[in-house]
Design an enzyme around this catalytic site. Structure first.
Site, PDB file in Angstrom:
ATOM      1  CE  LYS A 153      -4.598  -1.117   1.943  1.00  0.00           C
ATOM      2  NZ  LYS A 153      -5.715  -0.756   2.613  1.00  0.00           N
ATOM      3  CE  LYS A 178      -6.706  -8.728  -1.391  1.00  0.00           C
ATOM      4  NZ  LYS A 178      -7.015  -7.681  -0.011  1.00  0.00           N
ATOM      5  CE  LYS A 231     -12.959  -3.341   1.226  1.00  0.00           C
ATOM      6  NZ  LYS A 231     -14.126  -3.918   2.190  1.00  0.00           N
TER       7      LYS A 231
END
Ligand code: AMP
Ligand code: TRP
Length: 356
Positions: free
Chosen positions: A136, A219, A222
């Site tokens: 991230k 993966k 969202k």
């Protein structure tokens, strides 16, 4: 003792502070940082419901972790909407506010309070090794928020604030749960107590890692910029069918056994999703569908996905028409959560040496 979950469950750790064994208790959470995906449903929510229904746990606590969500920027109106929509997803999937404690994290201030203590227990090096942090923060870690770096200490606080013994999550959270165990062990060691339990991750089933429909090595998420990469719980039947039809695959038919999918991540992902949605083992799916072309398998999968998800998304839409009722449910859940959390935080403060 909890009724058996299919993964081996070790005996609760004795609680030296109270002289009793830890009460079997479940905690898990999801970030309200966007809509829910099929990955969240199969990897988390559906298993939350199973564990609620099987009984044997003193409490099942399921949280919307809004404080985790703001570790990256969230538009305030979107955060409010996503928190309610996540709650609606929990309820629509079968979580029952009479049997489970449903609440948003920020309304139980003990989470932030215990997280601070854990910020002082956990080490910088532990945080720096977290793959979610590395993914991230990317190359520009200097510009990432301090909250994103400390994220796993807050997660440890979420769990340990309730002395939770079992935490159902998807595969991607395994490293964070190991860190939670490290935090508990270091706290217990540093203060010479046996106060926090060593938590059991519950990562099981065929859908602990649902992959992107566009790339079988990533993966389903969202936050993926491509909406075609995921199935959202709010997608209508046509959208679900179209996304599955367009899902990336290879030109070969399905092999006769699951081992034949080893180097075919996209095909394997669709088989895993089929197995999870139909509550079958992957071998059973291969017995029925081995040798099929995707032209036949994909419509069968689409039908199954629509059958499972359509009632959930319809119920979510119905619940979202009464946001005040959702807010009341969450506020009531927060009160019940605080009843458990407050004495554990008090005891933690005592152990650490905070004057009353
Ligand atoms: P998040 O959306 O990151 O807050 O994740 C909430 C829960 O859903 C966690 O337990 C995750 O491990 C699980 N989860 C998220 N994405 C997936 C996925 N693609 N496959 C399986 N589980 C997932
Ligand atoms: N980090 C988890 C995720 O992104 C969400 C989470 C926060 C969580 N606190 C938790 C999961 C405590 C389980 C238990 O998926």
């Amino acid at each position: 003792m909890p009724a058996p979950v299919s993964a081996p469950v070790s005996a609760p750790t004795p609680d030296a502070a109270s002289g009793t064994a830890f009460t079997p208790r479940i905690f898990s959470g999801i970030q309200p940082s966007g809509g829910l995906t099929l990955g969240n449903y199969l990897g988390a929510i559906r298993r939350f419901v199973t564990m609620q229904d099987q009984g044997g746990f003193a409490q099942t606590l399921y949280c919307m972790v809004d404080m985790h969500a703001i570790t990256v920027w969230q538009d305030p109106d979107a955060l409010r909407r996503n928190t309610r929509e996540l709650a609606a997803g929990y309820l629509a999937a079968g979580l029952d506010p009479a049997r489970s404690i449903l609440f948003n994290q920020s309304r139980v201030p003990e989470h932030a309070q215990l997280a601070w203590v854990f910020n002082c227990v956990a080490r910088m090096g532990w945080m720096g090794r977290m793959t979610q942090w590395k993914d991230k923060a990317g190359k520009n870690a200097e510009a990432a928020s301090l909250g994103l770096f400390a994220y796993p200490a807050l997660m440890a606080a979420d769990i340990l604030l309730y002395h939770a013994t079992h935490v159902p999550v998807g595969e991607d959270q395994k490293q964070h749960l190991e860190l939670t165990r490290d935090v508990a062990a270091k706290f217990n060691h540093d203060y010479g107590v046996d106060f926090f339990p060593v938590t059991e991750p519950v990562i099981e089933g065929t859908a602990t890692r649902v992959m992107s429909l566009r790339d079988g090595t990533k993966k389903m998420s969202k936050s993926d910029p491509s909406d075609a990469s995921r199935i959202n719980l709010t997608d209508d039947a046509d959208t679900i069918a179209r996304k599955i039809r367009k899902a990336r695959t290879d030109p070969e038919p399905l092999p006769s056994d699951y081992a034949g999918l080893r180097d075919r991540p996209e095909a394997r992902n669709l088989v895993n999703i089929y197995a999870a949605l139909s509550d079958q083992g992957t071998d059973q799916v291969m017995r029925t569908h081995g040798g099929s072309q995707f032209g036949a398998f994909k419509p069968a999968l689409a039908e199954l996905a629509v059958e499972t998800l359509a009632p959930i998304s319809a119920e979510m839409a119905r619940l979202m028409q009464d946001p005040a009722e959702i807010d009341r449910t969450l506020a009531a859940g927060a009160l019940r959560a605080r009843d458990i959390a407050a004495p554990i935080l008090e005891r933690t403060y005592d152990i650490v040496g905070m004057l009353r």
